[in-house]
Design a protein around this motif. Structure first.
Motif, PDB file in Angstrom:
ATOM      1  N   LEU A 104      45.253 -63.580  50.639  1.00  0.00           N
ATOM      2  CA  LEU A 104      46.358 -62.648  50.415  1.00  0.00           C
ATOM      3  C   LEU A 104      46.112 -61.720  49.235  1.00  0.00           C
ATOM      4  N   LEU A 105      45.521 -62.254  48.172  1.00  0.00           N
ATOM      5  CA  LEU A 105      45.475 -61.509  46.908  1.00  0.00           C
ATOM      6  C   LEU A 105      44.114 -60.909  46.567  1.00  0.00           C
ATOM      7  N   HIS A 106      43.094 -61.130  47.391  1.00  0.00           N
ATOM      8  CA  HIS A 106      41.739 -60.754  46.964  1.00  0.00           C
ATOM      9  C   HIS A 106      41.594 -59.274  46.648  1.00  0.00           C
ATOM     10  N   ASP A 107      42.361 -58.425  47.323  1.00  0.00           N
ATOM     11  CA  ASP A 107      42.257 -56.986  47.072  1.00  0.00           C
ATOM     12  C   ASP A 107      43.495 -56.425  46.366  1.00  0.00           C
ATOM     13  N   PHE A 108      44.285 -57.299  45.754  1.00  0.00           N
ATOM     14  CA  PHE A 108      45.512 -56.831  45.123  1.00  0.00           C
ATOM     15  C   PHE A 108      45.219 -55.790  44.043  1.00  0.00           C
ATOM     16  N   GLY A 109      44.118 -55.958  43.321  1.00  0.00           N
ATOM     17  CA  GLY A 109      43.755 -54.994  42.282  1.00  0.00           C
ATOM     18  C   GLY A 109      43.494 -53.598  42.822  1.00  0.00           C
ATOM     19  N   MET A 110      43.089 -53.501  44.093  1.00  0.00           N
ATOM     20  CA  MET A 110      42.822 -52.197  44.702  1.00  0.00           C
ATOM     21  C   MET A 110      44.105 -51.383  44.866  1.00  0.00           C
ATOM     22  N   ALA A 111      45.243 -52.075  44.922  1.00  0.00           N
ATOM     23  CA  ALA A 111      46.501 -51.384  45.170  1.00  0.00           C
ATOM     24  C   ALA A 111      46.886 -50.451  44.026  1.00  0.00           C
ATOM     25  N   PHE A 112      46.269 -50.635  42.866  1.00  0.00           N
ATOM     26  CA  PHE A 112      46.622 -49.822  41.709  1.00  0.00           C
ATOM     27  C   PHE A 112      45.688 -48.623  41.524  1.00  0.00           C
ATOM     28  N   LEU A 113      44.745 -48.448  42.451  1.00  0.00           N
ATOM     29  CA  LEU A 113      43.842 -47.307  42.382  1.00  0.00           C
ATOM     30  C   LEU A 113      44.474 -46.104  43.073  1.00  0.00           C
ATOM     31  N   PRO A 114      44.107 -44.882  42.677  1.00  0.00           N
ATOM     32  CA  PRO A 114      44.673 -43.684  43.321  1.00  0.00           C
ATOM     33  C   PRO A 114      44.335 -43.652  44.819  1.00  0.00           C
ATOM     34  N   LEU A 115      45.292 -43.250  45.644  1.00  0.00           N
ATOM     35  CA  LEU A 115      45.038 -43.165  47.077  1.00  0.00           C
ATOM     36  C   LEU A 115      43.918 -42.188  47.396  1.00  0.00           C
ATOM     37  N   GLU A 116      43.819 -41.105  46.633  1.00  0.00           N
ATOM     38  CA  GLU A 116      42.753 -40.143  46.908  1.00  0.00           C
ATOM     39  C   GLU A 116      41.377 -40.751  46.688  1.00  0.00           C
ATOM     40  N   LEU A 117      41.300 -41.759  45.820  1.00  0.00           N
ATOM     41  CA  LEU A 117      40.035 -42.462  45.630  1.00  0.00           C
ATOM     42  C   LEU A 117      39.775 -43.403  46.805  1.00  0.00           C
ATOM     43  N   LEU A 118      40.784 -44.145  47.215  1.00  0.00           N
ATOM     44  CA  LEU A 118      40.621 -45.091  48.315  1.00  0.00           C
ATOM     45  C   LEU A 118      40.367 -44.394  49.644  1.00  0.00           C
ATOM     46  N   HIS A 119      40.852 -43.155  49.792  1.00  0.00           N
ATOM     47  CA  HIS A 119      40.667 -42.394  51.033  1.00  0.00           C
ATOM     48  C   HIS A 119      39.565 -41.345  50.911  1.00  0.00           C
ATOM     49  N   LYS A 120      38.774 -41.448  49.864  1.00  0.00           N
ATOM     50  CA  LYS A 120      37.791 -40.403  49.586  1.00  0.00           C
ATOM     51  C   LYS A 120      36.705 -40.341  50.657  1.00  0.00           C
ATOM     52  N   ARG A 153      32.943 -45.909  41.313  1.00  0.00           N
ATOM     53  CA  ARG A 153      32.434 -47.198  41.790  1.00  0.00           C
ATOM     54  C   ARG A 153      32.785 -48.310  40.811  1.00  0.00           C
ATOM     55  N   ARG A 154      32.692 -48.015  39.508  1.00  0.00           N
ATOM     56  CA  ARG A 154      33.038 -49.010  38.496  1.00  0.00           C
ATOM     57  C   ARG A 154      34.507 -49.398  38.620  1.00  0.00           C
ATOM     58  N   MET A 155      35.372 -48.420  38.835  1.00  0.00           N
ATOM     59  CA  MET A 155      36.800 -48.688  38.983  1.00  0.00           C
ATOM     60  C   MET A 155      37.060 -49.615  40.172  1.00  0.00           C
ATOM     61  N   ILE A 156      36.392 -49.338  41.276  1.00  0.00           N
ATOM     62  CA  ILE A 156      36.584 -50.150  42.485  1.00  0.00           C
ATOM     63  C   ILE A 156      36.053 -51.565  42.277  1.00  0.00           C
ATOM     64  N   GLN A 157      34.898 -51.680  41.651  1.00  0.00           N
ATOM     65  CA  GLN A 157      34.270 -52.985  41.509  1.00  0.00           C
ATOM     66  C   GLN A 157      34.929 -53.866  40.448  1.00  0.00           C
ATOM     67  N   CYS A 158      35.890 -53.319  39.737  1.00  0.00           N
ATOM     68  CA  CYS A 158      36.640 -54.115  38.762  1.00  0.00           C
ATOM     69  C   CYS A 158      37.715 -54.981  39.406  1.00  0.00           C
ATOM     70  N   HIS A 159      38.084 -54.685  40.658  1.00  0.00           N
ATOM     71  CA  HIS A 159      39.268 -55.338  41.213  1.00  0.00           C
ATOM     72  C   HIS A 159      39.147 -56.849  41.370  1.00  0.00           C
ATOM     73  N   PRO A 160      37.967 -57.446  41.662  1.00  0.00           N
ATOM     74  CA  PRO A 160      37.938 -58.915  41.736  1.00  0.00           C
ATOM     75  C   PRO A 160      38.259 -59.570  40.390  1.00  0.00           C
ATOM     76  N   ARG A 161      37.717 -59.028  39.317  1.00  0.00           N
ATOM     77  CA  ARG A 161      37.996 -59.601  37.990  1.00  0.00           C
ATOM     78  C   ARG A 161      39.461 -59.434  37.614  1.00  0.00           C
ATOM     79  N   GLN A 162      40.037 -58.286  37.943  1.00  0.00           N
ATOM     80  CA  GLN A 162      41.431 -58.044  37.574  1.00  0.00           C
ATOM     81  C   GLN A 162      42.357 -59.056  38.243  1.00  0.00           C
ATOM     82  N   THR A 163      42.158 -59.281  39.528  1.00  0.00           N
ATOM     83  CA  THR A 163      43.010 -60.238  40.238  1.00  0.00           C
ATOM     84  C   THR A 163      42.703 -61.663  39.796  1.00  0.00           C
ATOM     85  N   HIS A 164      41.438 -61.965  39.523  1.00  0.00           N
ATOM     86  CA  HIS A 164      41.043 -63.284  39.030  1.00  0.00           C
ATOM     87  C   HIS A 164      41.756 -63.589  37.718  1.00  0.00           C
ATOM     88  N   GLU A 165      41.761 -62.632  36.803  1.00  0.00           N
ATOM     89  CA  GLU A 165      42.402 -62.842  35.504  1.00  0.00           C
ATOM     90  C   GLU A 165      43.897 -63.059  35.661  1.00  0.00           C
TER      91      GLU A 165
END
Length: 400
Positions: free
Chosen positions: A261-277, A286-298
């Motif tokens: 359920l939560l593995h990509d929860f951190g992605m929800a806080f990224l700009p839509l224009e980035l996610l739909h780029k 790429r750094r912003m996207i790859q941070c999401h596992p650590r953010q949700t883990h923490e």
């Protein structure tokens, strides 16, 4: 589904019951002589399996090398071989379909029309339909499509071949006609489908867990940012839990459910224009996207009950061959739950790839082939086999 290259024909679970353009209720029967030698039939089955597997491999390669004329030449030869062999086993009625596919491949080989991912999907689904018809015909059964609809199917390939220039709308219409599940629902339809879908937690008696109910509500609220995400968490949760169940539940169901359920929860806080780029990401993106596992883990590790789920989330982008992130772990060091989510996440991403651009989903069969193609590399061979078994026993998980 059989693994890539399996030397046999198996009726697929995706297209065999679909009628093109609302075909009549009757189905076309393919006559086959009853006195064919067993050796001849076995040789035909083996040859067909090889040629269809080759076609799938070539279409995956053409996705990355669309201008490669040698790949197109090999694809034409493989389709031509299948067409030629149909006469030997009495399946003459099916010949117009590979012939129409050949007609589309000819201007691709000459460069008169350009290959793109949409056209690749059309060819892939068309060939899968042909494979299913052959399997049904050899079994002496109706092939699941009416005569008029069969002619329409063939004509669609011919019309694409004669188009003077690429017409994305026409290609998309053909793909949806071949595989209605590639039709992208409207925002209202997507929201309604999501609300009406069953709660996968109930299948494993987890629906009354207050934390999991909270996680589900939280991620569904995040999904509301884009209707392209509608239903995503429930689809992924259902497939993750089913794979774990098929494998004998090596991961506690509640821990896998929380991670799914939560593995990509951190992605929800990224700009839509980035996610739909469209196109490649910059190093900062790429750094912003790859941070999401650590953010949700923490976030999750602060809840003592969910330490195992937090560790799964941290590793869900690790790959069996060490090419993943954030730690570049290899298969034996990656939690089993993370290996499941890596496959399921890729399956979801491939079927819904570029939906915001093309206004259609990609065929499920392509996602299945790509995952099998990465067995032993990105994915664990063991978990790819579990993935195949799961979709074979519960095909509805591929169609939701």
């Amino acid at each position: 589904m059989q693994p890539l290259g399996a030397p046999q024909i198996a009726t697929g679970f995706l297209y065999c019951k679909q009628d093109l353009n609302r075909a009549p209720s009757f189905a076309m029967h393919v006559a086959r002589p009853e006195d064919l030698e067993t050796d001849l039939l076995d040789e035909f089955r083996y040859e067909c399996a090889e040629q269809f597997a080759l076609c799938e491999k070539l279409l995956l390669e053409l996705e990355h090398q669309p201008g490669n004329t040698e790949l197109l030449r090999q694809l034409f030869r493989a389709v031509h071989t299948v067409k030629g062999n149909l006469d030997y086993v009495g399946l003459h009625t099916l010949v117009p379909l590979p012939q129409a596919i050949e007609e589309l491949l000819e201007p691709l080989r000459s460069g008169d029309i350009e290959f793109d991912s949409m056209l690749g999907d059309v060819l892939l689904v068309g060939l899968d339909r042909l494979r299913n018809m052959i399997a049904l015909g050899l079994a002496g059964q109706d092939i699941g499509i009416g005569e008029a609809a069969f002619k329409t199917l063939c004509q669609r390939f011919i019309d694409l071949a004669h188009a003077k220039q690429a017409n994305p709308a026409e290609r998309r219409e053909t793909l949806v006609a071949l595989d209605p599940q590639t039709q992208l629902p409207s925002q209202a339809q997507a929201q309604a489908q999501s609300q009406q879908s069953a709660n996968p937690l109930a299948d494993y008696q987890l629906q009354d867990d207050p934390d999991l109910t909270f996680f589900l509500g939280m991620i569904e609220s995040a999904e509301a940012r884009s209707h392209f995400w509608a239903g995503r968490c429930r689809r992924q949760l259902a497939l993750c839990l089913a794979m774990n169940d098929i494998a004998g539940s090596p991961i506690p169901m509640e821990q896998l459910a929380a991670a799914a359920l939560l593995h990509d929860f951190g992605m929800a806080f990224l700009p839509l224009e980035l996610l739909h780029k469209d196109g490649n990401f910059s190093s900062e993106e790429r750094r912003m996207i790859q941070c999401h596992p650590r953010q949700t883990h923490e976030m999750l590790r602060r809840m003592p009950r969910w330490q195992e789920a937090a560790d799964i989330i941290l590793c869900h982008h690790e790959h069996a061959d060490g090419s993943g992130y954030p730690k570049h772990l290899h298969e034996n060091d990656i939690p089993a739950g993370a290996q499941i989510i890596d496959i399921v996440d890729t399956f979801e991403a491939r079927t819904h790839e570029r939906a915001h651009q093309t206004l259609s989903k990609r065929p499920v069969i392509r996602a299945i082939l790509e995952i099998n193609n990465q067995a032993g590399r990105q994915f664990s061979q063991h978990w790819v086999e579990i993935f195949n078994q799961t979709l074979k026993s519960r095909p509805e998980l591929a169609r939701d």
